[in-house]
Design a protein around this motif. Structure first.
Motif, PDB file in Angstrom:
ATOM      1  N   LEU A  43      51.613  16.812 -25.472  1.00  0.00           N
ATOM      2  CA  LEU A  43      51.722  16.541 -26.909  1.00  0.00           C
ATOM      3  C   LEU A  43      50.365  16.660 -27.591  1.00  0.00           C
ATOM      4  O   LEU A  43      50.243  17.201 -28.687  1.00  0.00           O
ATOM      5  CB  LEU A  43      52.319  15.150 -27.149  1.00  0.00           C
ATOM      6  CG  LEU A  43      53.776  14.956 -26.738  1.00  0.00           C
ATOM      7  CD1 LEU A  43      54.215  13.526 -26.993  1.00  0.00           C
ATOM      8  CD2 LEU A  43      54.686  15.924 -27.485  1.00  0.00           C
ATOM      9  N   ASN A  44      49.321  16.169 -26.920  1.00  0.00           N
ATOM     10  CA  ASN A  44      47.998  16.221 -27.536  1.00  0.00           C
ATOM     11  C   ASN A  44      47.395  17.615 -27.527  1.00  0.00           C
ATOM     12  O   ASN A  44      46.696  17.990 -28.471  1.00  0.00           O
ATOM     13  CB  ASN A  44      47.065  15.220 -26.865  1.00  0.00           C
ATOM     14  CG  ASN A  44      47.368  13.796 -27.293  1.00  0.00           C
ATOM     15  OD1 ASN A  44      47.411  13.498 -28.480  1.00  0.00           O
ATOM     16  ND2 ASN A  44      47.633  12.934 -26.339  1.00  0.00           N
ATOM     17  N   VAL A  45      47.653  18.383 -26.465  1.00  0.00           N
ATOM     18  CA  VAL A  45      47.125  19.751 -26.443  1.00  0.00           C
ATOM     19  C   VAL A  45      47.717  20.542 -27.608  1.00  0.00           C
ATOM     20  O   VAL A  45      47.002  21.206 -28.363  1.00  0.00           O
ATOM     21  CB  VAL A  45      47.427  20.463 -25.105  1.00  0.00           C
ATOM     22  CG1 VAL A  45      47.219  21.966 -25.229  1.00  0.00           C
ATOM     23  CG2 VAL A  45      46.545  19.911 -24.001  1.00  0.00           C
ATOM     24  N   LEU A  46      49.047  20.444 -27.782  1.00  0.00           N
ATOM     25  CA  LEU A  46      49.680  21.213 -28.854  1.00  0.00           C
ATOM     26  C   LEU A  46      49.101  20.831 -30.217  1.00  0.00           C
ATOM     27  O   LEU A  46      48.847  21.669 -31.067  1.00  0.00           O
ATOM     28  CB  LEU A  46      51.199  20.999 -28.861  1.00  0.00           C
ATOM     29  CG  LEU A  46      51.966  21.568 -27.671  1.00  0.00           C
ATOM     30  CD1 LEU A  46      53.452  21.339 -27.857  1.00  0.00           C
ATOM     31  CD2 LEU A  46      51.683  23.050 -27.472  1.00  0.00           C
ATOM     32  N   TRP A  47      48.887  19.554 -30.392  1.00  0.00           N
ATOM     33  CA  TRP A  47      48.393  19.087 -31.687  1.00  0.00           C
ATOM     34  C   TRP A  47      46.920  19.470 -31.899  1.00  0.00           C
ATOM     35  O   TRP A  47      46.555  20.072 -32.909  1.00  0.00           O
ATOM     36  CB  TRP A  47      48.582  17.562 -31.766  1.00  0.00           C
ATOM     37  CG  TRP A  47      47.737  16.860 -32.749  1.00  0.00           C
ATOM     38  CD1 TRP A  47      47.648  17.139 -34.084  1.00  0.00           C
ATOM     39  CD2 TRP A  47      46.846  15.760 -32.511  1.00  0.00           C
ATOM     40  NE1 TRP A  47      46.764  16.274 -34.682  1.00  0.00           N
ATOM     41  CE2 TRP A  47      46.264  15.422 -33.746  1.00  0.00           C
ATOM     42  CE3 TRP A  47      46.507  15.028 -31.371  1.00  0.00           C
ATOM     43  CZ2 TRP A  47      45.342  14.386 -33.869  1.00  0.00           C
ATOM     44  CZ3 TRP A  47      45.603  14.001 -31.506  1.00  0.00           C
ATOM     45  CH2 TRP A  47      45.023  13.677 -32.739  1.00  0.00           C
ATOM     46  N   ILE A  48      46.071  19.135 -30.935  1.00  0.00           N
ATOM     47  CA  ILE A  48      44.632  19.322 -31.140  1.00  0.00           C
ATOM     48  C   ILE A  48      44.252  20.804 -31.140  1.00  0.00           C
ATOM     49  O   ILE A  48      43.462  21.250 -31.965  1.00  0.00           O
ATOM     50  CB  ILE A  48      43.834  18.534 -30.077  1.00  0.00           C
ATOM     51  CG1 ILE A  48      44.102  17.035 -30.260  1.00  0.00           C
ATOM     52  CG2 ILE A  48      42.347  18.833 -30.178  1.00  0.00           C
ATOM     53  CD1 ILE A  48      43.530  16.152 -29.175  1.00  0.00           C
ATOM     54  N   TRP A  49      44.843  21.570 -30.270  1.00  0.00           N
ATOM     55  CA  TRP A  49      44.526  22.999 -30.216  1.00  0.00           C
ATOM     56  C   TRP A  49      44.838  23.654 -31.565  1.00  0.00           C
ATOM     57  O   TRP A  49      44.106  24.511 -32.044  1.00  0.00           O
ATOM     58  CB  TRP A  49      45.341  23.676 -29.106  1.00  0.00           C
ATOM     59  CG  TRP A  49      45.048  25.138 -28.977  1.00  0.00           C
ATOM     60  CD1 TRP A  49      45.650  26.147 -29.686  1.00  0.00           C
ATOM     61  CD2 TRP A  49      44.067  25.746 -28.133  1.00  0.00           C
ATOM     62  NE1 TRP A  49      45.108  27.350 -29.320  1.00  0.00           N
ATOM     63  CE2 TRP A  49      44.140  27.141 -28.372  1.00  0.00           C
ATOM     64  CE3 TRP A  49      43.150  25.265 -27.198  1.00  0.00           C
ATOM     65  CZ2 TRP A  49      43.321  28.050 -27.693  1.00  0.00           C
ATOM     66  CZ3 TRP A  49      42.345  26.177 -26.537  1.00  0.00           C
ATOM     67  CH2 TRP A  49      42.429  27.548 -26.787  1.00  0.00           C
ATOM     68  N   ASN A  50      45.924  23.256 -32.186  1.00  0.00           N
ATOM     69  CA  ASN A  50      46.359  23.902 -33.416  1.00  0.00           C
ATOM     70  C   ASN A  50      45.817  23.266 -34.686  1.00  0.00           C
ATOM     71  O   ASN A  50      46.052  23.765 -35.777  1.00  0.00           O
ATOM     72  CB  ASN A  50      47.886  23.871 -33.501  1.00  0.00           C
ATOM     73  CG  ASN A  50      48.515  24.801 -32.496  1.00  0.00           C
ATOM     74  OD1 ASN A  50      47.999  25.881 -32.237  1.00  0.00           O
ATOM     75  ND2 ASN A  50      49.623  24.378 -31.912  1.00  0.00           N
TER      76      ASN A  50
END
Lengths: 296, 277
Positions: B203-210
C-alpha cells in the motif's frame, strides 16, 4: 527503591517503541494541523514566515463573501464527487459480480481492471490528456463518430465528464477487488436457500447479497468519496482546472492560493474549511452505511 | 452468484463481455505504447495506427530529457527508505499500544486513527514552514521523514489489528527464558507479522512512488522523482508528443513491473487493508 529499575525499563521501552512514531506524527501531521488553525486568522505570505499578521476573521470573511472562484471549485468538486462515487461503485460492483463467476479468464481480467491503479494519477492524467487531445481526434476522423470530435478538455461540461471518465477508469478496479473479496465471503447456503425459495436473481441480489456485503460498500463509498473530494493530480495533469476555472478542484484551488498567489493565510483558511467539509462528508457517509450492516 | 453447473452459454456470454470490456479498459495503454514508437509526424497524422517502424529513437531522447536513471534512483531511494522506515516505526508503535494499553497509549491510538481523515491539503501550507524550520527541504531524509509522518497512521492501524490476533504465550515463554523485551519483539513477534508487513509495504509503495504533491512542496530541485520529472517535461515540451509518450512509457514500466511481479500479494494486501480500514 526495588521497583525503580523496572519502572525505568518500562519507560525506556515506551520511548523506544512509541517515541519515534509519535515524534514523526507530531511533527508532520499534528503540528501543521494546529498551526493551520492559527494561520487561518492571519495574513501570511509564506515567504516571511515569522511575519504572520493577525487579522482575525478577515480570511474567512473574504472566502465566504468575495471568493466566488473558491465556491465554483467547491461546487465543481461536490458534483464531481457525487457523480464519480455513483459511477465508480456501479462499475466496480458490476465487474465484481462478473468476475466472481467461474470465468476462464478471471485472473487475467482482474489484473487488467486493476492495472490503472498502480500508475500514479499524474501520469494517468497525462496519458489521457494525449488521448483527449490527439487520440479522440483521430478516432473521430476515422469513424465519423461526432462524440470523439468534441473539444474534450476545452469546454466546462466536457472537461467535467472527461475527468469523471478517467477517475472511474482509474478507481473502479481497486473497488472491484474489495467487492470481490466481500462476494467470496457470502455463504453459499444462503444463496441456495434463496434460490430454492424461488427468489429471482434480482431479489437475491437485493435482499441477500447487498445486505451481507454492506461492510465492503461502506469502505468503497468512503474511499471513493474521500478520494474524489481530494482530487488533485488528475485535475492538474488533465485540465489544470480549465477552461478558465471551470474544472478547478478545491485541492488545486488551495494549492494555487498558497503557492502561486503566495497568500498562505488565505490558503490555510480555505484548507480548514476543506478539512471540515471532508470530515463531515466522510463521517456522515460512514455512519449512514454502517447502520445498514448486518451479520450473516 | 456462484454457478454450480458447468461452463454454460450464459457464462460464455459473460466471459466475452468481460474480455471486450478489458480491451476497452486497456485502450489507453495501446495509445501510449504505439505512439511512443512513432515520429511526431506520424502521431499527428494518425494517433491510432500502429507505427510504420518500431524505432527506439523517442526512448533515447526521452531517457536523457528527463534524466531517467537519476529520477528513477531518486524515486527508488525515497520510496524504499520511507517504506522500510514505516514498517519498522509503525509496527513497533502498534506492538507497544496493543501490549501495554495504558490510558496514554489508548489515547494515542485514537489520535493516530482520527488523523486519517485530515486531508493532505489541509496541512500542506503550515508543513512547508515546518520543513524549512527543521531544514528538511531538499534533502532525502527530509522527504522520508514527511512520508513517515503521513504514513504512520494507516500502517500503525493495520499492524494494530494484526498484532491483536497474535497469541501472547510465546512472548511470555521467551521472557522466562531470559529474552529482553526488544529481543522478544525482533526475534519472535516481528517474524510473525510477515503477512501484514507485505500489505503495508504494498500500500505504501503504490502511494509513495506515485505521489506528486509532497515532493513538489519539499524537495526543491535536488530530488526529482518520476512524477516531478514528467510534470516538468509536460511544462516545457507541451506537444512534443513523440518524446512525451516515450517518457510516460518509460516511467510507467517500473511500477507496472512491480505490480505484475507481486500481483497476488497486491490483491491480498488491498483486501486485507480495506477490510481493516
Amino acid at each position: 527503591m526495588r521497583k525503580n529499575p523496572k519502572r525505568w525499563s518500562e519507560w525506556l521501552q515506551q520511548t523506544v517503541f512509541v517515541g519515534p512514531g509519535l515524534v514523526f506524527f507530531l511533527l508532520i501531521v499534528v503540528a501543521p494541523f494546529f498551526m493551520g488553525f492559527y494561520y487561518t486568522f492571519t495574513e501570511w505570505n509564506g515567504l516571511d514566515p515569522a511575519n504572520a499578521k493577525w487579522t482575525g476573521l478577515n480570511n474567512l470573511q473574504w472566502v465566504f463573501t468575495d471568493d466566488s472562484r473558491f465556491w465554483l471549485s467547491f461546487w465543481f468538486t461536490t458534483r464531481f464527487m457525487i457523480v464519480s462515487v455513483v459511477l465508480t461503485n456501479a462499475a466496480a460492483f458490476t465487474l465484481a459480480l462478473m468476475l466472481n463467476r467461474r470465468l476462464k479468464t478471471r485472473n487475467v481480467l482482474r489484473t487488467v481492471f486493476f492495472l490503472p491503479n498502480v500508475i500514479g494519477g499524474l501520469l494517468l492524467g497525462y496519458i489521457w490528456y494525449f488521448i483527449f487531445v490527439r487520440g479522440f481526434g483521430t478516432l473521430g476522423e476515422k469513424t465519423g463518430f461526432g462524440w470523439f470530435e468534441l473539444s474534450w478538455l476545452g469546454t466546462p461540461n466536457t472537461a467535467f465528464w472527461g475527468i469523471v471518465i478517467v477517475f472511474v477508469w482509474q478507481t473502479a478496479g481497486y473497488m472491484m477487488i474489495i467487492y470481490i473479496a466481500a462476494l467470496v465471503g457470502v455463504p453459499k447456503e444462503l444463496l441456495e436457500a434463496a434460490k430454492i425459495d424461488g427468489a429471482s436473481r434480482g431479489q437475491v441480489l437485493r435482499s441477500v447479497i447487498v445486505p451481507l456485503i454492506m461492510p465492503a460498500i461502506t469502505v468503497c463509498l468512503f474511499l471513493t468519496s474521500s478520494n474524489a473530494f481530494k482530487m488533485f493530480d488528475l485535475n492538474l495533469s488533465l485540465t489544470s482546472g480549465g477552461p478558465g476555472y471551470a474544472s478547478e478542484s478545491i485541492a488545486l484551488n488551495i494549492y494555487r492560493e498558497g503557492l502561486v498567489n503566495n497568500r498562505y493565510g488565505l490558503g490555510t483558511a480555505k484548507a480548514m474549511i476543506f478539512f471540515i467539509a471532508v470530515a463531515a462528508i466522510t463521517v456522515t457517509q460512514v455512519l449512514i452505511t454502517k447502520k445498514r450492516e448486518v451479520e450473516a | 452468484m456462484p454457478e454450480r453447473n458447468r461452463y454454460s452459454a450464459g457464462l460464455l456470454a459473460v466471459e466475452a463481455a468481460g474480455i471486450l470490456l478489458a480491451l476497452l479498459f486497456l485502450s489507453p495503454f495501446y495509445f501510449l505504447i504505439v505512439n511512443s514508437f512513432k515520429s511526431l509526424g506520424d502521431i499527428l497524422r494518425n494517433a491510432a495506427a500502429l507505427p510504420a517502424e518500431w524505432g527506439l529513437d523517442n526512448f533515447r531522447k526521452a531517457w536523457t530529457a528527463i534524466d531517467f536513471p537519476t529520477v528513477f534512483l531518486h524515486s527508488l531511494a525515497v520510496t524504499g527508505l520511507s517504506v522500510i522506515g514505516l514498517v519498522i516505526v509503525s509496527s513497533m508503535t502498534a506492538y507497544r499500544i496493543v501490549r501495554r494499553p495504558t490510558r496514554f497509549n489508548r489515547l494515542l491510538f485514537t489520535a493516530f486513527v482520527a488523523a486519517m481523515i485530515i486531508p493532505f491539503q489541509s496541512v500542506m501550507l503550515p508543513l512547508m514552514r515546518i520543513t524549512s524550520v527543521f531544514e528538511l527541504r531538499g534533502e532525502l531524509y527530509g522527504i522520508v521523514i514527511c512520508y513517515l509522518g503521513f504514513g504512520i497512521s494507516l500502517s500503525m492501524f493495520l499492524f494494530h489489528g494484526f498484532i491483536k490476533t497474535v497469541p501472547q504465550e510465546i512472548e511470555e515463554a521467551a521472557v522466562v527464558d531470559g529474552c529482553s523485551p526488544y529481543g522478544v519483539y525482533w526475534r519472535i513477534v516481528f517474524p510473525l507479522l510477515k503477512p501484514i508487513v507485505v500489505t503495508v509495504v504494498i500500500l505504501n509503495v503504490l502511494w509513495i512512488w506515485n505521489d506528486y504533491l509532497l515532493p513538489v512542496l519539499v524537495v526543491n530541485a535536488k530530488f526529482t522523482t518520476i512524477p516531478l520529472a514528467i510534470q516538468k517535461f509536460f511544462g516545457q515540451y507541451l506537444r512534443k508528443w513523440d518524446m512525451a509518450m516515450a517518457a510516460l512509457t518509460l516511467s510507467t514500466i517500473p511500477i507496472v513491473a512491480f505490480f505484475l511481479l507481486l500481483q497476488k500479494h497486491i490483491v491480498e494486501g488491498i483486501t486485507a487493508g480495506s477490510v481493516k480500514g
